[in-house]
Design an enzyme around this catalytic site. Structure first.
Site, mmCIF file in Angstrom:
data_model
loop_
_atom_site.group_PDB
_atom_site.id
_atom_site.type_symbol
_atom_site.label_atom_id
_atom_site.label_comp_id
_atom_site.label_asym_id
_atom_site.label_seq_id
_atom_site.Cartn_x
_atom_site.Cartn_y
_atom_site.Cartn_z
ATOM 1 N N SER A 154 13.321 -46.819 9.928
ATOM 2 C CA SER A 154 13.716 -46.719 8.516
ATOM 3 C C SER A 154 13.215 -47.974 7.835
ATOM 4 O O SER A 154 13.004 -49.005 8.493
ATOM 5 C CB SER A 154 15.237 -46.668 8.429
ATOM 6 O OG SER A 154 15.669 -46.979 7.111
ATOM 7 N N TYR A 167 24.179 -48.830 10.474
ATOM 8 C CA TYR A 167 22.892 -48.134 10.371
ATOM 9 C C TYR A 167 21.725 -49.132 10.375
ATOM 10 O O TYR A 167 20.754 -48.981 11.130
ATOM 11 C CB TYR A 167 22.876 -47.301 9.085
ATOM 12 C CG TYR A 167 21.625 -46.464 8.920
ATOM 13 C CD1 TYR A 167 21.514 -45.229 9.542
ATOM 14 C CD2 TYR A 167 20.565 -46.905 8.137
ATOM 15 C CE1 TYR A 167 20.367 -44.463 9.389
ATOM 16 C CE2 TYR A 167 19.420 -46.144 7.979
ATOM 17 C CZ TYR A 167 19.321 -44.916 8.606
ATOM 18 O OH TYR A 167 18.187 -44.166 8.469
HETATM 19 C C1 BGC Z 1 18.432 -43.675 4.897
HETATM 20 C C2 BGC Z 1 18.558 -42.995 3.546
HETATM 21 C C3 BGC Z 1 18.044 -43.889 2.445
HETATM 22 C C4 BGC Z 1 16.690 -44.479 2.786
HETATM 23 C C5 BGC Z 1 16.234 -45.522 1.770
HETATM 24 C C6 BGC Z 1 17.015 -44.128 5.078
HETATM 25 O O1 BGC Z 1 16.837 -44.698 6.332
HETATM 26 O O2 BGC Z 1 18.837 -42.778 5.921
HETATM 27 O O3 BGC Z 1 19.921 -42.635 3.302
HETATM 28 O O4 BGC Z 1 17.939 -43.146 1.236
HETATM 29 O O5 BGC Z 1 16.713 -45.068 4.063
HETATM 30 O O6 BGC Z 1 17.240 -46.449 1.469
#
Ligand code: BGC
Length: 269
Positions: A154, A167
């Protein structure tokens, strides 16, 4: 002449592919010629829908249930994949979730769940995939590599994210897991890379884009002024899985419309 991005004859296992980015990746890999194992944790219906879509397009796929944070379930999933399609050539470590809380309100359960699926799950699946790559040996007609692993990271492997400590920590962990595996496994001709999506229209972040007001606010973070689609990630996954990227190893490919360019600094600072 064979296509540069072809995955013909290869088997791909995509975790968490009953919806969202995983579904987009499963579809794109199938369209590039791979047989696809569509893994899911809960949504049998969603997984079967993706399998039917792949089959209707002339591809091959099966749905296999497994919670990637559970060692025995991961082993059983690989066993099923290998007994069905003989091997696995490509692993896409995609399964992931969010359980968002401010730090003081975050339960240990919410922390462990996110680390368990997003990080430990990637380790457990990678370990089984690598064992299979080594058992099978190289098949030069299919790929110059012994195997390929794509970790779904991410932008939050690098952008801190208040209210989402579990996360962001899981994705920071994915970055070092990916790089360490890439360094360790390269001599065996196994390539390990990550894709770091920005905001992609999927169920995980629905409230960030499903009203015009929310979408406008989200676009402030995206210089390219478009929220991504699962297929944007699918196309990147096809490239990273194919020999077109044979000399690419240990890379995080940001597919984020420029979200990591600190757009708040444009005309400021
Ligand atoms: C998340 C999303 C978010 C995106 C940008 C992703 O890894 O799961 O919820 O919109 O990152 O912030």
């Amino acid at each position: 002449m064979s296509q540069i991005n072809s995955l013909e004859g290869q088997v791909a296992l995509v975790t968490g592919s009953s919806s969202g980015i995983g579904a987009g990746v499963a579809l794109a890999l199938a369209q590039a010629g791979a047989k696809v194992v569509v893994n899911y944790a809960h949504s049998t219906k969603g997984a079967e829908k993706i399998v039917s879509k792949i089959v209707s397009l002339g591809g091959e796929a099966i749905a296999v249930q497994a919670d990637v944070s559970q060692e025995e379930q991961v082993k059983a999933m690989f066993h099923k994949a290998i007994t069905t399609y003989e091997t696995v050539d490509i692993l896409v470590n995609n399964a992931g979730l969010q359980k968002d809380f401010s730090l003081v309100d975050m339960s240990l359960e919410a922390w462990n769940k996110v680390i368990g699926i997003n990080l430990t799950g990637q380790f457990l699946c990678a370990r089984e995939a690598v064992k299979e790559f080594i058992r099978r040996g190289i098949v030069p007609e299919r790929s110059s590599a012994l195997g390929k692993i794509i970790c779904m990271s991410s932008v939050h492997e690098t952008i801190p994210w208040a209210g989402h400590c579990n996360y962001a920590a899981s994705k920071g962990g994915v970055m070092m897991l990916m790089k360490s595996m890439a360094q360790e496994l390269a001599p065996q001709k196994i390539r390990v890379n990550s894709i770091a999506p920005g905001a992609i229209k999927t169920p995980i972040n629905k409230e960030a884009w499903d009203t015009p007001e929310a979408e406008e606010k989200l676009l402030e973070l995206i210089p390219y002024k478009r929220v991504g689609e699962p297929d944007d990630i699918g196309k990147a996954a096809v490239w990273l899985a194919s020999d077109a990227s044979d000399y690419v190893n240990g890379l995080t490919l940001f597919v984020d419309g420029g979200m990591t360019l600190y757009p708040g600094f444009a005309g400021n600072g």
